[in-house]
Design a protein around this motif. Structure first.
Motif, PDB file in Angstrom:
ATOM      1  N   PRO A 140       0.913  -1.324  -0.094  1.00 27.12           N
ATOM      2  CA  PRO A 140       0.094  -0.042   0.077  1.00 27.12           C
ATOM      3  C   PRO A 140       0.830   1.409  -0.133  1.00 27.12           C
ATOM      4  N   SER A 141       0.126   2.403  -0.221  1.00 24.82           N
ATOM      5  CA  SER A 141       1.044   3.780  -0.476  1.00 24.82           C
ATOM      6  C   SER A 141       0.291   4.771   0.336  1.00 24.82           C
ATOM      7  N   ILE A 142       0.855   5.791   0.751  1.00 28.91           N
ATOM      8  CA  ILE A 142       0.500   6.999   1.366  1.00 28.91           C
ATOM      9  C   ILE A 142       0.681   8.005  -0.135  1.00 28.91           C
ATOM     10  N   ALA A 143      -0.485   8.707  -0.208  1.00 28.07           N
ATOM     11  CA  ALA A 143      -0.329   9.816  -1.130  1.00 28.07           C
ATOM     12  C   ALA A 143       0.081  11.150  -0.803  1.00 28.07           C
ATOM     13  N   LYS A 144      -0.163  11.512   0.165  1.00 28.46           N
ATOM     14  CA  LYS A 144       0.047  12.936   0.771  1.00 28.46           C
ATOM     15  C   LYS A 144      -0.184  12.907   2.253  1.00 28.46           C
ATOM     16  N   GLY A 165      -7.386  -0.571   4.164  1.00 32.88           N
ATOM     17  CA  GLY A 165      -7.284  -1.860   4.888  1.00 32.88           C
ATOM     18  C   GLY A 165      -5.854  -2.815   4.850  1.00 32.88           C
ATOM     19  N   ALA A 166      -5.382  -2.388   3.519  1.00 32.68           N
ATOM     20  CA  ALA A 166      -4.089  -3.291   3.719  1.00 32.68           C
ATOM     21  C   ALA A 166      -3.012  -2.775   4.576  1.00 32.68           C
ATOM     22  N   TYR A 167      -2.864  -1.372   5.094  1.00 28.67           N
ATOM     23  CA  TYR A 167      -2.175  -0.870   6.105  1.00 28.67           C
ATOM     24  C   TYR A 167      -2.624  -1.405   7.307  1.00 28.67           C
ATOM     25  N   ALA A 168      -4.031  -1.492   7.477  1.00 22.19           N
ATOM     26  CA  ALA A 168      -4.610  -1.889   8.976  1.00 22.19           C
ATOM     27  C   ALA A 168      -4.006  -3.393   9.089  1.00 22.19           C
ATOM     28  N   ALA A 169      -4.171  -4.203   8.013  1.00 25.41           N
ATOM     29  CA  ALA A 169      -3.592  -5.282   8.390  1.00 25.41           C
ATOM     30  C   ALA A 169      -2.028  -5.483   8.653  1.00 25.41           C
ATOM     31  N   LEU A 170      -1.298  -4.438   7.867  1.00 31.51           N
ATOM     32  CA  LEU A 170       0.252  -4.689   8.181  1.00 31.51           C
ATOM     33  C   LEU A 170       0.497  -4.203   9.351  1.00 31.51           C
ATOM     34  N   ILE A 171      -0.066  -3.147   9.918  1.00 30.21           N
ATOM     35  CA  ILE A 171       0.252  -2.437  11.255  1.00 30.21           C
ATOM     36  C   ILE A 171      -0.226  -3.321  12.450  1.00 30.21           C
ATOM     37  N   CYS A 200      -4.511   7.775   1.731  1.00 30.59           N
ATOM     38  CA  CYS A 200      -3.890   6.765   0.830  1.00 30.59           C
ATOM     39  C   CYS A 200      -3.775   6.841  -0.524  1.00 30.59           C
ATOM     40  N   GLY A 201      -3.091   5.954  -0.985  1.00 32.09           N
ATOM     41  CA  GLY A 201      -2.896   6.058  -2.407  1.00 32.09           C
ATOM     42  C   GLY A 201      -4.134   5.452  -3.277  1.00 32.09           C
ATOM     43  N   ALA A 202      -4.795   4.683  -2.728  1.00 29.94           N
ATOM     44  CA  ALA A 202      -5.910   3.938  -3.171  1.00 29.94           C
ATOM     45  C   ALA A 202      -7.108   3.554  -1.995  1.00 29.94           C
ATOM     46  N   ALA A 203      -8.246   3.232  -2.290  1.00 27.50           N
ATOM     47  CA  ALA A 203      -9.301   2.851  -1.450  1.00 27.50           C
ATOM     48  C   ALA A 203      -8.655   1.689  -0.477  1.00 27.50           C
ATOM     49  N   TRP A 258      11.086   2.920  10.386  1.00 24.59           N
ATOM     50  CA  TRP A 258       9.596   2.388  10.389  1.00 24.59           C
ATOM     51  C   TRP A 258       8.878   3.016   9.503  1.00 24.59           C
ATOM     52  N   HIS A 259       9.162   4.458   9.295  1.00 26.94           N
ATOM     53  CA  HIS A 259       8.445   5.059   7.990  1.00 26.94           C
ATOM     54  C   HIS A 259       8.670   4.641   6.872  1.00 26.94           C
ATOM     55  N   ASN A 260      10.036   4.299   6.525  1.00 30.33           N
ATOM     56  CA  ASN A 260      10.426   3.837   5.078  1.00 30.33           C
ATOM     57  C   ASN A 260      10.192   2.314   4.852  1.00 30.33           C
ATOM     58  N   ASP A 261      10.263   1.526   6.049  1.00 30.31           N
ATOM     59  CA  ASP A 261       9.973   0.064   5.802  1.00 30.31           C
ATOM     60  C   ASP A 261       8.426  -0.123   5.887  1.00 30.31           C
ATOM     61  N   PHE A 262       7.862   0.177   6.542  1.00 32.35           N
ATOM     62  CA  PHE A 262       6.323  -0.047   6.766  1.00 32.35           C
ATOM     63  C   PHE A 262       5.724   0.865   5.931  1.00 32.35           C
TER      64      PHE A 262
END
Lengths: 316, 316, 316, 316
Positions: free
Chosen positions: D2-6, D77-83, D70-73, D167-171
């Motif tokens: 997943p990605s962060i847009a801004k 959720g993808a970030y939620a799972a990862l975190i 985030c970069g997409a809808a 953590w910012h970079n990796d996660f």
């Protein structure tokens, strides 16, 4: 010899005072500093007189008069005598009937321009939110609109530029700073001042041979960037400038010209320029062949008679 | 899917390399960073590739190619495969034969535009007086001439704007950011990017129905004021800009357009604009009836086909 | 009564002429306009006298003299008589021995400041690449370095501010524009002019009670942004300014102060400020309690005696 | 991945909402775009989300959360799972309970920072006087106050800079752009981004070894001159900036820092900077010995721990 200290104010008559007020107060960003029911008085934040612009409604837009502040109290009377001697009728105006300044004289200068001379002024005493922390300013900058610092000069069109120029120099004490000549030697335009500014007044040949044509009053902004910001503000108000932004070679002004939609009277938003401190300045002649970059150092070209938006004038 | 990271360079062929060098190096103020006897390489002080412009003398001025830097080493090959599959011939260029970058591919994109894709680059290592104290800049700003920071975008004219636009989006991964439509739905112009800039490339309808017309390359300056200073510098060099200064509504650019007298290739000096960080940007449509302030938010008007100085193009 | 027209030049003696030349010519960006083997003469591009700065090597850096241009040829002699009458010795300097100006007088003004008065000047006749297209400028702007337009004012420190101020006003025709008073009424600083500038000269109390301390000469730039560009240029030359950028309330100057590493003489890069055209200006008093924003409207605070970099002076 | 847009918004709790509203709305010049009785929402004129700042009154000023789009809808959720997988508790926030955006997750990032991730947003539809003529802007610039274009980045202080950076970079997919190291290799500060900006977030070592310290949110202005105008406006409102104007070497920002008197939360008014389009950017290391001009390219010096005004932080 009496002297003029500076350009003081321009008294305008407008066909549509609401639209003019919107333009000068809300868009240009002058402060409304008085309203006697008939006339509204406005001032820029860096001025030290009561007002630099007044708006009165009337059937036709016109310039009622151009106010010049004299160098001393006694100069008003001295000028009255000189001017009457030269055969021009002078009207004495009682300061009690005036807002913002004291006793004055009025007369029609050669070229059919209505001039007012005075010395005593009401000095601004702002209170409240418009008062600057700076004791050397009469108001707060950046308050609303474009927010220029001060009135700078007037530009008029007449049939006999040289005649008007000479009278300015000989009778009033102006100095010619720059001028344009045509191949036959006719003066096409002249830039004159009583101050160290390049011009307090400019006179340009009217293409239709008329006298008494008012082309614009200029207001000064501190930085070129302030004029770019002004362009944004004008565009957001759906006002299309007559010309600019651009830079004149003559006077070195960075400029934008825009017309008050209420009165049809044009203002030049002006920044930069240069100062003449040297006492033996020799007027700079621009031949017509050099006038292209003399008039337009850069920016959109302007040739008299070819750009209707810039050629419109208001009769005095 | 492979990706393009950024516009890299424009390789120009010029009929008069001395005049072109004077223009790009001395007036625009790029640094000459290499010269292999045939081609001169130039770079702006805020760029991180070897060069962003090259000049080679030739019988006719033209664009040799437009270089795009890919997002990863493997993207060059991936693009080669994709493009060949689509029926466009691809030439492989050995990095050993190139100055400043590694292996590349070249091909003629729809609309007859010569594109080059590469990834590996020689990174600038300036020494001596041109090295900035800032470790995040490759060179010293304000050294000479107008001194822009970096290359920004290219603008081309073609017969089928929509076709080229779609190919950019579908094949190369561009996104359309803004566009102008004519009453019949035809796309008159489109602004597209792979970066957060509003455009890395713009495509505008050629009024004569030609393909492969190069309109300008843009260089970015940090402040609007830097462009006003550029206007002074151009005027002092007796170079008359094609248009400007002014501000576009589309892209929000503050601009000046000026043509290299050696090659006839135009550069846009560009400041401001805006960034698109939102991932779901919906392309902004400007109908032709809105295009007046879309094209000219303020400054001199420009209508395609009516300003010869701005309509001249160079064939790729 | 004779008059002074303007500040003309500052004649500096420097311990290290190479470093001083590098600073004033290459970094500040003045043009070298003459060199008689012993003294180098420099001018800014918007000046109308031969030079505004001269550098002569000597065992100790100091100000040799401050040159003021009189309002008329006869004023030089008239001042000589007045000043001698007041008990101050006057030296007559033959114009034939001078570069750039004619006959002059020199004397030590109260406060131990070496003044020179003259009227006749050699006017610039530039040829070649330094000539501007603008007939109203002596040189080309933006040519190299910071490139200010013109000399603006001098700032000195003395033991008796009020005494020096009064002498300026009474003998030379200056007007006080703004001043700071301490609770006991002592004048801490005064800003005075013969022109419409807020100050051609400022005098500030020397914290160590000395006379004849030269604090800085100022050069004027057209836009605030030009000073920000100057900050970049200074930093790239590894020159750390003494103070700035910031804005004074008094004079409204946007400023940066920086010291010539060769001579230890400070220059203020100055933009903005305001003009006084009103003939009945009442000097603006800033009480010490108001002096915080009077001195620093914004930017880094400066209090006399607390910032060594700004407190250094050079003895005249 | 997943990605962060801004960076999306900063949700602030303030002890004095009236004073905070005066500061952010009237002085800084954000538009009030919503008010649900408890929370006031504000937006800059060049933003494309519902708001970038919110103010809620509370017993202690603090940062409620920092919102990242985030970069997409599906990325939310993808970030939620990862975190959650990484052992950090995640709270799901129903979009129906939110003003301006849809479903979101919240969690406390390493360093004790409260983050919110979301994708769906209410896009601005301004009507009336605040609508720009420009279809690519959500509001009218220059309307009131300082009037920045958009939110730019956040700056936080933590005890373990390297840990948070990694953590910012990796996660989250950030990239380190510039960083400062101490002689023992400890990272003193880091500048990281997901966009082409040099930083969307900066993390600096807290001198007291605390986590969760919010140093400032930055808003972007188009021109350096806009920040100088802001300095005037701040001074007229009797607000003394914490630092500035000045220029950082790191990030190349032209800046002014100033604190909301209601909440004690600091804002950086930011212009300039540079963009990183190159995909293989190597993070730039500034050793502590170079950090003097890395931190202060010019302007008033700033050393952590030595300028109380700049060292104050607000706990998240």
């Amino acid at each position: 010899m009496p002297s003029i200290a500076k350009l003081g104010h321009v008294a305008m008559v407008t066909k549509d005072i609401d639209k003019s007020l919107w333009f000068w107060r809300d868009v240009i960003g002058l402060d409304e500093v008085g309203n006697d029911g008939e006339t509204v008085f406005l001032r820029a934040w860096g001025e030290f007189e009561h007002h630099s612009l007044s708006l009165t409604e009337g059937p036709e837009s016109r310039i009622d008069h151009i106010g010049w502040r004299c160098g001393a109290a006694e100069d008003v009377g001295a000028y009255a005598a000189l001017i009457e001697e030269s055969g021009i009728a002078v009207t004495h105006v009682d300061g009690d009937t005036q807002t913002g300044h004291g006793d004055a004289i009025r007369f029609t200068a050669p070229g059919a321009f209505p001039y007012e001379f005075y010395f005593e002024v009401d000095k601004p005493h702002l209170n409240g939110e418009r008062t600057s922390r700076l004791k050397n300013q009469s108001g707060k900058p950046h308050h609303h609109g474009i927010s220029p610092r001060r009135i700078d000069h007037v530009n008029m069109r007449a049939a006999d530029v040289k005649g008007f120029e000479d009278w300015h120099n000989d009778f009033l004490g102006f100095k010619t700073r720059e001028y344009i000549t045509m191949p036959d030697g006719t003066v096409l335009g002249t830039w004159q001042s009583v101050t160290t500014l390049v011009h307090d007044v400019a006179i340009v040949l009217d293409p239709d041979g008329r006298d008494g044509q008012f082309h614009h009053v200029a207001f000064y902004l501190d930085n070129w960037q302030d004029i770019l910001r002004a362009m944004d503000i004008l565009s957001e108000h759906e006002i299309k400038p007559d010309l600019g932004p651009g830079r004149h070679g003559i006077s070195q002004a960075f400029f934008c010209y825009v017309t008050d939609p209420g009165s049809g009277i044009r203002v030049e938003l002006f920044s930069g320029g240069y100062q003449i401190f040297d006492p033996d300045w020799e007027p700079i002649e621009w031949k017509l062949s050099e006038a292209d970059y003399g008039v337009t150092y850069w920016g959109a070209d302007y040739v008299i008679g070819e750009l209707p938006a810039m050629d419109r004038t208001v009769t005095c």
